[in-house]
Structures are given as C-alpha cells and as structure tokens.
Design a protein around this motif. Sequence first.
Motif, PDB file in Angstrom:
ATOM      1  N   UNK A 118      13.682   7.142  17.289  1.00 58.20           N
ATOM      2  CA  UNK A 118      14.549   6.129  17.903  1.00 58.20           C
ATOM      3  C   UNK A 118      15.735   6.773  18.608  1.00 58.20           C
ATOM      4  N   UNK A 119      16.121   7.965  18.179  1.00 55.55           N
ATOM      5  CA  UNK A 119      17.157   8.693  18.910  1.00 55.55           C
ATOM      6  C   UNK A 119      16.664   9.058  20.307  1.00 55.55           C
ATOM      7  N   UNK A 120      15.375   9.360  20.433  1.00 60.36           N
ATOM      8  CA  UNK A 120      14.790   9.621  21.752  1.00 60.36           C
ATOM      9  C   UNK A 120      14.776   8.343  22.580  1.00 60.36           C
ATOM     10  N   UNK A 121      14.297   7.259  21.991  1.00 61.12           N
ATOM     11  CA  UNK A 121      14.154   5.999  22.730  1.00 61.12           C
ATOM     12  C   UNK A 121      15.497   5.484  23.234  1.00 61.12           C
ATOM     13  N   UNK A 122      16.553   5.664  22.454  1.00 58.72           N
ATOM     14  CA  UNK A 122      17.860   5.115  22.809  1.00 58.72           C
ATOM     15  C   UNK A 122      18.727   6.091  23.592  1.00 58.72           C
ATOM     16  N   UNK A 123      18.209   7.299  23.833  1.00 59.87           N
ATOM     17  CA  UNK A 123      18.971   8.361  24.505  1.00 59.87           C
ATOM     18  C   UNK A 123      20.184   8.798  23.690  1.00 59.87           C
ATOM     19  N   UNK A 124      20.076   8.702  22.373  1.00 61.14           N
ATOM     20  CA  UNK A 124      21.100   9.276  21.517  1.00 61.14           C
ATOM     21  C   UNK A 124      21.047  10.802  21.599  1.00 61.14           C
ATOM     22  N   UNK A 125      19.862  11.343  21.803  1.00 61.80           N
ATOM     23  CA  UNK A 125      19.710  12.776  22.027  1.00 61.80           C
ATOM     24  C   UNK A 125      19.879  13.089  23.507  1.00 61.80           C
ATOM     25  N   UNK A 126      20.087  14.350  23.820  1.00 61.19           N
ATOM     26  CA  UNK A 126      20.017  14.777  25.213  1.00 61.19           C
ATOM     27  C   UNK A 126      18.548  14.855  25.609  1.00 61.19           C
ATOM     28  N   UNK A 127      18.244  14.844  26.911  1.00 59.97           N
ATOM     29  CA  UNK A 127      16.844  15.002  27.328  1.00 59.97           C
ATOM     30  C   UNK A 127      16.212  16.286  26.787  1.00 59.97           C
ATOM     31  N   UNK A 128      16.994  17.368  26.754  1.00 59.09           N
ATOM     32  CA  UNK A 128      16.454  18.626  26.242  1.00 59.09           C
ATOM     33  C   UNK A 128      16.152  18.532  24.754  1.00 59.09           C
ATOM     34  N   UNK A 129      17.027  17.879  23.996  1.00 59.17           N
ATOM     35  CA  UNK A 129      16.770  17.697  22.573  1.00 59.17           C
ATOM     36  C   UNK A 129      15.562  16.805  22.339  1.00 59.17           C
ATOM     37  N   UNK A 130      15.418  15.756  23.157  1.00 61.22           N
ATOM     38  CA  UNK A 130      14.259  14.865  23.024  1.00 61.22           C
ATOM     39  C   UNK A 130      12.962  15.626  23.249  1.00 61.22           C
ATOM     40  N   UNK A 131      12.944  16.476  24.253  1.00 63.02           N
ATOM     41  CA  UNK A 131      11.756  17.304  24.495  1.00 63.02           C
ATOM     42  C   UNK A 131      11.508  18.229  23.314  1.00 63.02           C
ATOM     43  N   UNK A 132      12.592  18.760  22.732  1.00 71.08           N
ATOM     44  CA  UNK A 132      12.443  19.651  21.588  1.00 71.08           C
ATOM     45  C   UNK A 132      11.857  18.961  20.371  1.00 71.08           C
ATOM     46  N   UNK A 133      12.226  17.697  20.144  1.00 68.84           N
ATOM     47  CA  UNK A 133      11.683  16.950  18.999  1.00 68.84           C
ATOM     48  C   UNK A 133      10.179  16.748  19.154  1.00 68.84           C
ATOM     49  N   UNK A 134       9.740  16.333  20.345  1.00 66.32           N
ATOM     50  CA  UNK A 134       8.300  16.141  20.565  1.00 66.32           C
ATOM     51  C   UNK A 134       7.555  17.468  20.507  1.00 66.32           C
ATOM     52  N   UNK A 135       8.187  18.531  20.971  1.00 66.26           N
ATOM     53  CA  UNK A 135       7.554  19.853  20.876  1.00 66.26           C
ATOM     54  C   UNK A 135       7.372  20.250  19.418  1.00 66.26           C
ATOM     55  N   UNK A 136       8.373  19.953  18.595  1.00 68.82           N
ATOM     56  CA  UNK A 136       8.253  20.271  17.170  1.00 68.82           C
ATOM     57  C   UNK A 136       7.139  19.462  16.517  1.00 68.82           C
ATOM     58  N   UNK A 137       7.045  18.174  16.849  1.00 69.34           N
ATOM     59  CA  UNK A 137       5.976  17.335  16.273  1.00 69.34           C
ATOM     60  C   UNK A 137       4.610  17.882  16.684  1.00 69.34           C
ATOM     61  N   UNK A 138       4.485  18.301  17.936  1.00 67.75           N
ATOM     62  CA  UNK A 138       3.211  18.863  18.395  1.00 67.75           C
ATOM     63  C   UNK A 138       2.913  20.172  17.678  1.00 67.75           C
ATOM     64  N   UNK A 139       3.939  21.014  17.514  1.00 66.18           N
ATOM     65  CA  UNK A 139       3.755  22.304  16.854  1.00 66.18           C
ATOM     66  C   UNK A 139       3.407  22.128  15.381  1.00 66.18           C
ATOM     67  N   UNK A 140       4.012  21.121  14.733  1.00 62.44           N
ATOM     68  CA  UNK A 140       3.808  20.884  13.303  1.00 62.44           C
ATOM     69  C   UNK A 140       2.927  19.653  13.063  1.00 62.44           C
ATOM     70  N   UNK A 141       1.946  19.472  13.922  1.00 61.65           N
ATOM     71  CA  UNK A 141       1.052  18.316  13.854  1.00 61.65           C
ATOM     72  C   UNK A 141       0.380  18.185  12.493  1.00 61.65           C
ATOM     73  N   UNK A 142      -0.083  19.286  11.931  1.00 58.98           N
ATOM     74  CA  UNK A 142      -0.782  19.237  10.645  1.00 58.98           C
ATOM     75  C   UNK A 142       0.136  18.825   9.495  1.00 58.98           C
ATOM     76  N   UNK A 143       1.434  19.001   9.673  1.00 57.56           N
ATOM     77  CA  UNK A 143       2.376  18.587   8.635  1.00 57.56           C
ATOM     78  C   UNK A 143       2.850  17.145   8.811  1.00 57.56           C
ATOM     79  N   UNK A 144       3.053  16.716  10.063  1.00 56.79           N
ATOM     80  CA  UNK A 144       3.671  15.422  10.332  1.00 56.79           C
ATOM     81  C   UNK A 144       2.664  14.327  10.661  1.00 56.79           C
ATOM     82  N   UNK A 145       1.474  14.695  11.125  1.00 54.68           N
ATOM     83  CA  UNK A 145       0.454  13.708  11.484  1.00 54.68           C
ATOM     84  C   UNK A 145      -0.795  13.904  10.628  1.00 54.68           C
ATOM     85  N   UNK A 146      -1.456  15.024  10.786  1.00 55.73           N
ATOM     86  CA  UNK A 146      -2.657  15.366  10.016  1.00 55.73           C
ATOM     87  C   UNK A 146      -3.706  14.257  10.078  1.00 55.73           C
ATOM     88  N   UNK A 147      -4.016  13.648   8.916  1.00 53.58           N
ATOM     89  CA  UNK A 147      -5.081  12.640   8.858  1.00 53.58           C
ATOM     90  C   UNK A 147      -4.605  11.213   9.113  1.00 53.58           C
TER      91      UNK A 147
END
Length: 626
Positions: free
Chosen positions: A449-478
């Motif tokens: 929601x920080x991404x959706x509301x622009x509470x983060x900077x655009x660079x930070x928002x990209x970093x959060x999604x990059x982390x989720x993609x990098x740690x997919x097996x931990x945060x999404x998995x099955x």
Amino acid sequence: MSGQTPMGLAAAAAAAVRPCRRRLLSSASVAASKAAPGTATPLFPRLPHPHHPPCGRRLPFLVSAASQSQTGPDAPPAHVPVPGSTSDPRAAVSGNLPFFDRVLFPDSFPLETPPAKEHEDAAAQADEVVEAAPPVREESETEREAWRLLRRAVVSYCGEPVGTVAAEDPECTETLNYDQVFIRDFVPSALAFLMRGETEIVRNFLLHTLQLQSWEKTVDCYSPGQGLMPASFKIRTVPLDENNEGFEEVLDPDFGEAAIGRVAPVDSGLWWIILLRAYCKITGDSALLERVDVQTGIQLILSLCLSDGFDMFPTLLVTDGSCMIDRRMGIHGHPLEIQALFYSALRCSREMLVVNDGSKNLIRAINNRLSALSFHIREYYWVDMKKINEIYRYKTEEYSHDATNKFNIYPEQIPSWLVDWIPEEGGYLIGNLQPAHMDFRFFSLGNLWAIASSLTTPKQAEGILSLIEEKWDDLVANMPLKICYPAMEDDEWRIITGSDPKNTPWSYHNGGSWPTLLWQFTLACIKMGRPELARRAIAVAEERLSDDKWPEYYDTRSGRFIGKQSRSYQTWTIAGFLTSKMLLENPELASVLTCDEDLELLEGCACCLSKKRTRCSRRAAKSHAG
C-alpha cells in the motif's frame, strides 16, 4: 459546518442520516397470508442485486483529457470547471478510463445506420473491424464460481444490499463473527462490484457504516472518539413489541468492545475513506460526496487521527491488534500498515473535502502531516543492503540535533536471518520504528500500500517489487502472499504473542499466506509497470483456490497446507481473486485506488521552516523522490 466542534459535527451527521427501519410480519402472519403450511420464509434472502445506473455527476478530481493538458501557473484549480468543457459526465473519463464508459454508460455507444448508398462499403469496413478486434476473453469456471460465491455472501438491510459477510461456510456450525460485515474485508468485494458496474451495494455500505459512526461507543464506562468507525456490523431482527407481532431490522455494530482483546479498529475509518474515493471516481456520484453527513464523517475520522498527543513523530501511534493483524503480534507503536493506510486516507481526503471556513484548518493540517509523514517513512523505515550496513556501524547514545542514529538503535538488533536474506538489489520498508527498536520483519500489506499511495519514492517502490521477485520462494511460493516474513518462533513467539495457539509459527498472522493480499499486490504491480509479476502470482493462486474451497489463509513456510483454523469460502479471498483478475484486464482501473507522486508535499515540509533542523531539508527530501 463552519466552526463546529467535533460534537456538533457528530450531531449533524446523525441528523442527516435517518436510520432505515422496516417492519417485518411475524412468521405466523406470513404463513397465513403467503406461505404454504410448513414453508419457511427467509428474512434475508441472499439474491444477486440488480444493476442500478449511477447517479450524479463526475467528481471534480476526474478531469477530462483536455483539462489535464492545461498545466502551469495559468491552469485552473482541479475543482474549477475548465471553460468550454462539456457538462456531460461521460466527458470526465473520456479517453482516460474508457472501461467506465462501456460499463456505466452503455447507451453512449449507439449503432449508427449508414446511408443506403454507402451500405456495402460500411458493411465491408465493419467486417474488417470485427476481424481486427481482439477476442473477448471468456470467464473461466473458477471465476464464474467465485462470482456465484460472492453474490451468495451478500446481505440485505431493509431490502437493499449493504455488504458481504466475512465467510459463508455451510459446513461450519460455529460462526463466531464471520457472519458479520467487516469494513476492511468488504473493500475487495466493493471493488469487484464497482468494476462490474454494480454500484448500489457500495453506496449503501458507505452510508450505513457512516450512520454507525455517530453511535455511542462505550467500554467499561469509557467512550472513544466520535470519529471511530466500527470494525464490523451485523443485521439483527428484534421484536417491536412483547407480543412478537412484528419485527424490525437493526444494524448491530462492533467498535471493538466485543473483539478479542477489546481493540479499537484504527484501520476501519482509513479504509472507509479510501473506498469512498474509489466509489466516487468510478460513479461520479458527487452528490453523495457533497452531502453534509459524508463531509462530516471524513472530518471526524481525520480529526481523530490528527488530534494532538505526546508523540514526537508524524506516524500514527496505535496499540497491538488494531488493523488486519488483529491479535497480539508485537506491532504496537507505529506499524507500517497503519502508516501506509493513514497516508493514503490523507491523500484521498485532501481531494474530497469541500473547502470552506470550517475545513481550511483541517486541510492545512493534512498538508503538514503528509509532508512530515512522507519524509519520515522514506528516510527512517527504508532498509536495503547499504542502509543495514550503515546501521551495523551505528554509534549509540548520541545527544545532539545532528545525530545520525536519531532513534538510538543498537546494531545488535539486526537479526541474523536478515544478514543473508537481504538481496544486493532492492529493499523494503521495515514493519515498525520506535525509540531503540526497529522491527525488521517484512509486512506485505504495508509495503504494497506504500507503493499504491506513493508513500515510497518511485525508486523504493521498484526496490520492493524487485525484492519480492528475488525472494519469491519465501514470500509467494505455493500461495501468495505472506502476511509477514519471517515467522516468530520459540521464545520470541512465546514472549511476544503470549503463546497464542492460533498464531503459531508460519500460521495465521505469524507468517501465514493470505490469498486476499493478491489484489493489493496486483495493484502495486500495475502501478509500477510490472503486471507480469501479478499474472505469475494469480496463476499460482488459481491452481488451488477453488479446489481448496477458497480458504482464509494457508500454513507452513511455503504455504502448502490450508490453515489449521482457516474458514472455507472466505469472502475476501474470493473477492481478492476477482479484483486481481479484473485489474489486470483493465489496468486503467488502478487509478481509482492509487496516488501519484506529489513533489509539492516535499516542498512544504514543515522542517524546512526551522533553521535548527538541517538534517530534514528541502534538498534532502526532494532527493528521495528519485
């Protein structure tokens, strides 16, 4: 409303919304007059509610493409109509949100009959257009099942739909509070109905919950603030007299006095404001927005959130269990989820409040809080490899205005799991920040929601999604998506949760996987131009949800098991899936929920006015916008 006190505002709201009461015949009268012997007549039949055309006009903050092009110092304010613009409400979203025109204004696209002499040429051109048009995707069986289940969860009050129950599990005999309509739970359901063009249920929900705001709320002889919205409500039937000759329907709200732990729902009012903006942007129902009771309701919520206290920070101070994580999980203080929703609600309110003598001071307070809150979260909640290494080398016990370690964080607080977990690229917003304490857990809802509301900077928002993609097996998995990561275990679990048997490691709020978070993830991905990540997560969920009977949450580190106490046919699981699919098909709809970066907020940072605080400068604040 000019110059009214909070009590006066509450009285105005209560007077503006009259309770809806409906006399119901006794079961004996119904049986004698209408029903056959032995036939039961349900008081609240759950039927699909009909589509109602929208009313009112488009909102001032939905401007046409032509008016959007007028920028600069000579451009008119957003709330002032552009000279020469049409008064047709369809023009407000023409070219920007064409989906709304197709759904809400089907008559806007009439079939024209070409002249007879051009009939053959027109027919040929029409054939070419039909051949070139992309095929309309047919709903899958999973989607059709989800819509059937969502409509089954609809409840009515005085013959009108007013919300959806939390869960409609026919196999469960112990309902607890899952038969109630929760404000936070209804948001994905509301969005699904709005995007379907069915707006009546959302309008009714907004007005009836607003009516409940003015009710007296007392726990052990103490009453909280007037602006508090209920966590949920239930529709009950009560007799009109002692003879039980007739009954009436009443709304029975819960402000936390019946909740586990007796915690007030801080997020309810914030979600209500966010949903109100989405409803008005889609329907253009400015008549509802301009109502005295609606404007008063917004002001009461904000007055409660912006009230003065002893806190030194712009973040909202709350107790444990006051949001989606409604049990003891060590999030008391300044949890990220509340701050992200708070920031979003402030941005939405600033768009919707009518400017007059009674609201000028409130709007000024909103702008000041937005500036300070934005800088505070971006500067102090953000962690990546560079920031963690900086914390690792912190000096402590600094006493000065120019201290680097402002919150006296001890480097030993950096957990061992984080050292190897944080990727080289990307980062996230930590879960909480208080003096001498940083909660390094990753909380999904707050970050998304920080991404959706622009509470983060655009660079930070990209970093959060990059982390989720990098740690997919931990945060999404099955099953998407972990409510928080990692889980608390052993002594930490026993001390912080009080040995909560429901929040055992990797279950429920303690590292469980919640499918309802899928729609917030989809929204964030669309905003940042990463829809492929959302499609990947939706595909994972779609493989299991229907077969698993749409559970509330999943257990284990990878989300393989259905939650041990999870309810089946959880409504916000169903609605979250549908909303995600519809957002992907119509990404322009994301704009009704998101906010764009506003550099003027950083320009107006209150710290710029102080010569003593050189750390929070205009230049430093603007540097975070990149």
